[in-house]
Scaffold this active site. Structure first.
Site, PDB file in Angstrom:
ATOM      1  N   ASP A   7       0.887  -1.162   0.000  1.00 21.37           N
ATOM      2  CA  ASP A   7       0.000   0.000   0.000  1.00 21.37           C
ATOM      3  C   ASP A   7       0.928   1.217   0.000  1.00 21.37           C
ATOM      4  O   ASP A   7       1.443   1.605   1.043  1.00 21.37           O
ATOM      5  CB  ASP A   7      -0.896  -0.033   1.243  1.00 21.37           C
ATOM      6  CG  ASP A   7      -1.840   1.158   1.315  1.00 21.37           C
ATOM      7  OD1 ASP A   7      -2.181   1.724   0.259  1.00 21.37           O
ATOM      8  OD2 ASP A   7      -2.234   1.528   2.438  1.00 21.37           O
ATOM      9  N   GLU A  67      -1.011  -1.432  -4.708  1.00 18.71           N
ATOM     10  CA  GLU A  67      -2.306  -0.772  -4.860  1.00 18.71           C
ATOM     11  C   GLU A  67      -2.169   0.388  -5.832  1.00 18.71           C
ATOM     12  O   GLU A  67      -1.250   1.201  -5.742  1.00 18.71           O
ATOM     13  CB  GLU A  67      -2.827  -0.273  -3.516  1.00 18.71           C
ATOM     14  CG  GLU A  67      -4.227   0.297  -3.633  1.00 18.71           C
ATOM     15  CD  GLU A  67      -4.868   0.647  -2.310  1.00 18.71           C
ATOM     16  OE1 GLU A  67      -5.661   1.607  -2.295  1.00 18.71           O
ATOM     17  OE2 GLU A  67      -4.582  -0.022  -1.301  1.00 18.71           O
ATOM     18  N   ASP A 140      -2.328   0.997   6.994  1.00 18.08           N
ATOM     19  CA  ASP A 140      -1.412   0.802   5.870  1.00 18.08           C
ATOM     20  C   ASP A 140      -0.966  -0.662   5.784  1.00 18.08           C
ATOM     21  O   ASP A 140      -0.857  -1.230   4.701  1.00 18.08           O
ATOM     22  CB  ASP A 140      -0.176   1.709   6.017  1.00 18.08           C
ATOM     23  CG  ASP A 140      -0.564   3.159   6.212  1.00 18.08           C
ATOM     24  OD1 ASP A 140      -0.743   3.865   5.206  1.00 18.08           O
ATOM     25  OD2 ASP A 140      -0.708   3.572   7.384  1.00 18.08           O
TER      26      ASP A 140
END
Length: 164
Positions: A7, A67, A140
């Site tokens: 992420d 992501e 996260d």
């Protein structure tokens, strides 16, 4: 097979490491790479690249999921995120890791079954699927684990048509 979920962010980047065992995933670990406020962007990138490279060398992932961002209200934030994503993807590719990108909607759909799930729902489903507790863990890290699960599901062929 080891899967790395990421992420990305210039200030905080979540990392999740899973072992894909067919229809089951084992959580190997997770972390959040944090950059100090006030340091130059180039130093943030250097730290991010060095830490991601260390994870690659330690866990030797075959695949990574990063992501993908699809919008940002703040232009400065969007540029920083793009820089972080580019540095991470370049680092992964330079180490021979196969990179896949998924939007937040695709990740939520794969993990929760609903593309508009909130962060708490995602975190809870990550806990259930991995048999772990993420109390006190930054989103996260749980988002990175969700990203890794999404890739594992995709690679196992269980959600190919549903993700797109």
């Amino acid at each position: 097979m080891i899967i790395l979920g990421i992420d990305p962010g210039l200030n905080k980047t979540g990392i999740g490491i899973l072992e894909n065992k067919g229809s089951k995933f084992d959580c190997i670990g997770y972390s959040v790479i944090k950059n100090k406020q006030g340091i130059k962007p180039v130093d943030k990138i250097k730290n991010l690249v060095n830490k991601v490279e260390a994870f690659i060398l330690k866990y030797k992932p075959v695949y990574a999921a990063v992501e993908d961002s699809f919008y940002s209200v703040n232009v400065k934030t969007a540029i920083g995120l793009g820089v972080a994503r580019g540095a991470i993807i370049a680092t992964l590719l330079s180490k021979g890791v196969s990179v896949h990108q998924f939007t937040a909607l695709q990740i939520k759909k794969a993990v929760v079954g609903y593309g508009k799930a909130d962060k708490n729902q995602v975190k809870k489903m990550v806990e259930i699927q991995l048999g772990i507790t993420l109390d006190g863990v930054l989103n996260d890290a749980s988002d990175a684990l969700a990203c890794a699960i999404c890739l594992g599901v995709f690679l196992n062929g269980r959600l190919h048509d549903k993700l797109y």
